[in-house]
Write a protein that holds these residues in place. Structure first.
Motif, mmCIF file in Angstrom:
data_model
loop_
_atom_site.group_PDB
_atom_site.id
_atom_site.type_symbol
_atom_site.label_atom_id
_atom_site.label_comp_id
_atom_site.label_asym_id
_atom_site.label_seq_id
_atom_site.Cartn_x
_atom_site.Cartn_y
_atom_site.Cartn_z
ATOM 1 N N ILE A 29 0.964 -1.166 0.168
ATOM 2 C CA ILE A 29 0.045 0.050 -0.006
ATOM 3 C C ILE A 29 0.909 1.167 -0.061
ATOM 4 O O ILE A 29 0.588 2.269 -0.608
ATOM 5 C CB ILE A 29 -0.999 0.034 1.285
ATOM 6 N N LEU A 30 1.779 1.348 0.989
ATOM 7 C CA LEU A 30 2.791 2.467 1.054
ATOM 8 C C LEU A 30 3.593 2.479 -0.495
ATOM 9 O O LEU A 30 3.764 3.725 -1.094
ATOM 10 C CB LEU A 30 3.871 2.167 2.019
ATOM 11 N N LEU A 31 3.795 1.536 -1.171
ATOM 12 C CA LEU A 31 4.494 1.573 -2.246
ATOM 13 C C LEU A 31 3.658 2.192 -3.487
ATOM 14 O O LEU A 31 4.065 3.088 -4.228
ATOM 15 C CB LEU A 31 5.045 0.307 -2.700
ATOM 16 N N ASN A 32 2.432 1.734 -3.403
ATOM 17 C CA ASN A 32 1.441 2.267 -4.316
ATOM 18 C C ASN A 32 1.224 3.610 -4.233
ATOM 19 O O ASN A 32 1.157 4.608 -5.117
ATOM 20 C CB ASN A 32 0.119 1.434 -4.312
ATOM 21 N N ARG A 33 1.118 4.128 -2.911
ATOM 22 C CA ARG A 33 0.995 5.517 -2.362
ATOM 23 C C ARG A 33 2.139 6.364 -3.084
ATOM 24 O O ARG A 33 2.189 7.361 -3.840
ATOM 25 C CB ARG A 33 0.661 5.687 -0.947
ATOM 26 N N SER A 34 3.190 5.801 -2.854
ATOM 27 C CA SER A 34 4.304 6.663 -3.581
ATOM 28 C C SER A 34 4.440 6.632 -4.831
ATOM 29 O O SER A 34 4.590 7.769 -5.500
ATOM 30 C CB SER A 34 5.659 5.729 -2.924
ATOM 31 N N GLU A 35 3.910 5.525 -5.575
ATOM 32 C CA GLU A 35 3.983 5.567 -7.071
ATOM 33 C C GLU A 35 2.918 6.723 -7.522
ATOM 34 O O GLU A 35 3.289 7.259 -8.492
ATOM 35 C CB GLU A 35 3.623 4.258 -7.616
ATOM 36 N N PHE A 36 1.550 6.742 -6.814
ATOM 37 C CA PHE A 36 0.576 7.541 -7.257
ATOM 38 C C PHE A 36 1.056 8.986 -6.985
ATOM 39 O O PHE A 36 0.881 9.999 -7.781
ATOM 40 C CB PHE A 36 -0.439 7.433 -6.277
ATOM 41 N N LEU A 37 1.809 9.299 -5.790
ATOM 42 C CA LEU A 37 2.190 10.717 -5.403
ATOM 43 C C LEU A 37 3.473 10.937 -6.648
ATOM 44 O O LEU A 37 3.564 11.990 -7.135
ATOM 45 C CB LEU A 37 2.945 11.035 -4.186
ATOM 46 N N ALA A 38 4.249 10.125 -7.039
ATOM 47 C CA ALA A 38 5.471 10.354 -7.987
ATOM 48 C C ALA A 38 4.641 10.656 -9.472
ATOM 49 O O ALA A 38 4.975 11.730 -10.064
ATOM 50 C CB ALA A 38 6.271 9.217 -8.039
#
Length: 492
Positions: A29-38
């Motif tokens: 989930i954290l990784l997906n949030r990071s990808e979304f923010l990027a």
């Protein structure tokens, strides 16, 4: 709830697996949030860049067109035409960025209409001849059409950029925080894994391994005939194994007690009457109660031999019991090897003469001595010579050899008998072992002689081996240290 080791292991593995899956899911989930923010950051930067570039192109094209209208310079017209084409490409790209945003798409659409109007005004200016009297007309175009259009475009540009910046500034530190959160999460995951490993170490080292150590200690205590540890308790396989081991030891102790009672009975209640019977038979056979008839004397001699055979078996049973219980105490003394051989041959010479077997005894030229238990070492030689006589045919030869080798003296007893099959050689020193099933019945013997012989030799710190060829003969070779071994000295 009764849990076996298998179930306990499954619970431990399942618990670790669930924890790992939970952490991996949250990490995803954290990784997906990071990808979304990027991706959002890239989108915002792309929009800002395109808006700036469209504004730059519009400004440059407008100035080029105005310059051409005033000066009539063809180079200014070329710059206008070039910039005009790039404006359409950049604007189409900007429109694609907002394909899923209705509010921003409306602004893009309105901006496109205004730009189309602006370009139409500029086109009309670019296609008019460059005449000075046009200045009034030019002023009117700039004041009434260009300036309002530019004002509206910049307003829309400002709104577009403001919308992007608003999204970007909603959580301006979210991406760095998300990265920090990921790093902290990884650290926490490593720390929890260490805790889980420590917990497993505690479970298996302090509980499982310690309980296994108790079982191992019980086996050593059993070998030393010491009392066992208390039962480990529990319901798993270790507890069952410990319970079975305690039950087995209790059964063995009971069997040992019964065995001791049996051996005591043999030693006192059986051997003593048989010894009296033997003495009585000898007294009668010697004629102390008068001359016996030939037939009666022969029967009494057979009875005497049978009693002597039984007493020999009892003696061997008691000897093997002393060996197994560790009570074979050796009495060391200096032994003349030549005298030892002479006495051993004298003990079996009657049987050898009866079977017409020649026993060759070496002549020991020098006085050769060794430190050993005289009675038991004589027993070893007598057993080996008796074994050789039993399996040797008539009119053959038994050869005794003696050799001094450094710190040991080597003895050999060789016969010309039937030999020992290869598959029996490895078991020849085991208790109650006979080469064939009929040997005990036809040739006699208990099958304990070689087992006692080997035990006596090893108790002296020596070794014994056998080499045999079927139908050619057998050679027993044993070595005895000339001096009393230190390990034996401590034991005695």
């Amino acid at each position: 709830m009764k849990l076996t080791l298998y179930k306990k292991g499954l619970f431990v593995i399942a618990g670790v697996l669930v924890i790992q899956l939970i952490f991996l899911g949250y990490y995803g989930i954290l990784l997906n949030r990071s990808e979304f923010l990027a991706a959002q950051e890239n989108h915002n930067l792309s929009v800002v860049g395109r808006c700036n570039w469209v504004g730059t192109l519009l400004s440059g094209s407008t100035l080029s067109c105005l310059a051409y209208a005033v000066t009539g310079d063809e180079e200014c017209l070329d710059k206008y035409v070039s910039g005009r084409g790039q404006i359409a490409d950049q604007f189409n790209g900007l429109a694609n960025e907002y394909s899923g945003d209705s509010d921003q798409s409306l602004r893009i659409k309105h901006s496109k209409e205004l730009i189309t109007q602006l370009l139409a005004v500029l086109d009309s200016m670019a296609h008019q001849p460059a005449l000075v009297p046009r200045n009034e007309r030019l002023i009117q175009l700039v004041r009434l059409e260009l300036l309002p259009t530019f004002t509206e475009l910049y307003k829309l540009r400002h709104e577009l950029l403001e919308g992007e910046l608003r999204q970007l500034k909603q959580k301006p530190e979210e991406l760095p925080k998300n990265r920090q959160e990921r790093n902290e999460y990884i650290f926490v995951l490593i720390f929890i894994n260490i805790l889980i490993a420590a917990a497993l170490m505690f479970i298996y080292t302090r509980k499982l391994t310690n309980r296994l150590a108790i079982l191992s200690d019980n086996s050593r205590k059993f070998a030393r005939r010491e009392s066992l540890n208390e039962p480990v308790g529990g319901t798993d396989e270790i507890a069952q194994l410990d319970s079975t081991f305690h039950s087995m030891v209790d059964s063995l102790h009971l069997a040992e007690q019964r065995k001791q009672e049996f051996m005591s009975m043999i030693s006192h209640d059986l051997r003593t009457p048989l010894t009296n019977v033997q003495a009585s038979l000898e007294f009668v056979i010697e004629g102390h109660h008068g001359e016996l008839a030939p037939g009666a004397k022969e029967w009494l001699n057979r009875a005497h031999d049978n009693v002597q055979t039984i007493l020999g078996l009892i003696r061997e049973l008691l000897e093997i019991e002393r060996i197994e219980s560790g009570n074979l105490n050796l009495e060391y003394s200096d032994i003349d090897v030549d005298d030892l051989l002479r006495r051993a041959v004298s003990a079996v010479i009657a049987l050898a003469e009866k079977k017409k077997i020649t026993i060759k005894r070496p002549k020991v030229d020098e006085l050769l001595y060794l430190s050993a238990d005289d009675d038991r070492l004589s027993r070893v030689l007598i057993n080996l010579l008796g074994n050789a006589l039993k399996f040797s045919p008539n009119n053959t030869t038994i050869t005794i050899g003696v050799k001094e080798l450094m710190e040991v003296i080597e003895f050999t007893v060789s016969d010309e008998g039937r030999g020992i099959p290869a598959d029996h050689v490895a078991r020849i020193f085991d208790r109650f072992q006979q080469v064939t099933a009929d040997d005990a019945r036809v040739l006699g013997g208990s099958g304990l002689g070689l087992a006692i012989t080997k035990a006596i030799i090893e108790e002296h710190g020596g070794t014994i081996i056998v080499v045999s060829d079927v139908d050619k003969g057998t050679t027993f070779t044993f070595r005895i240290p000339k001096k009393k071994p230190q390990a034996v000295a401590r034991k005695s």
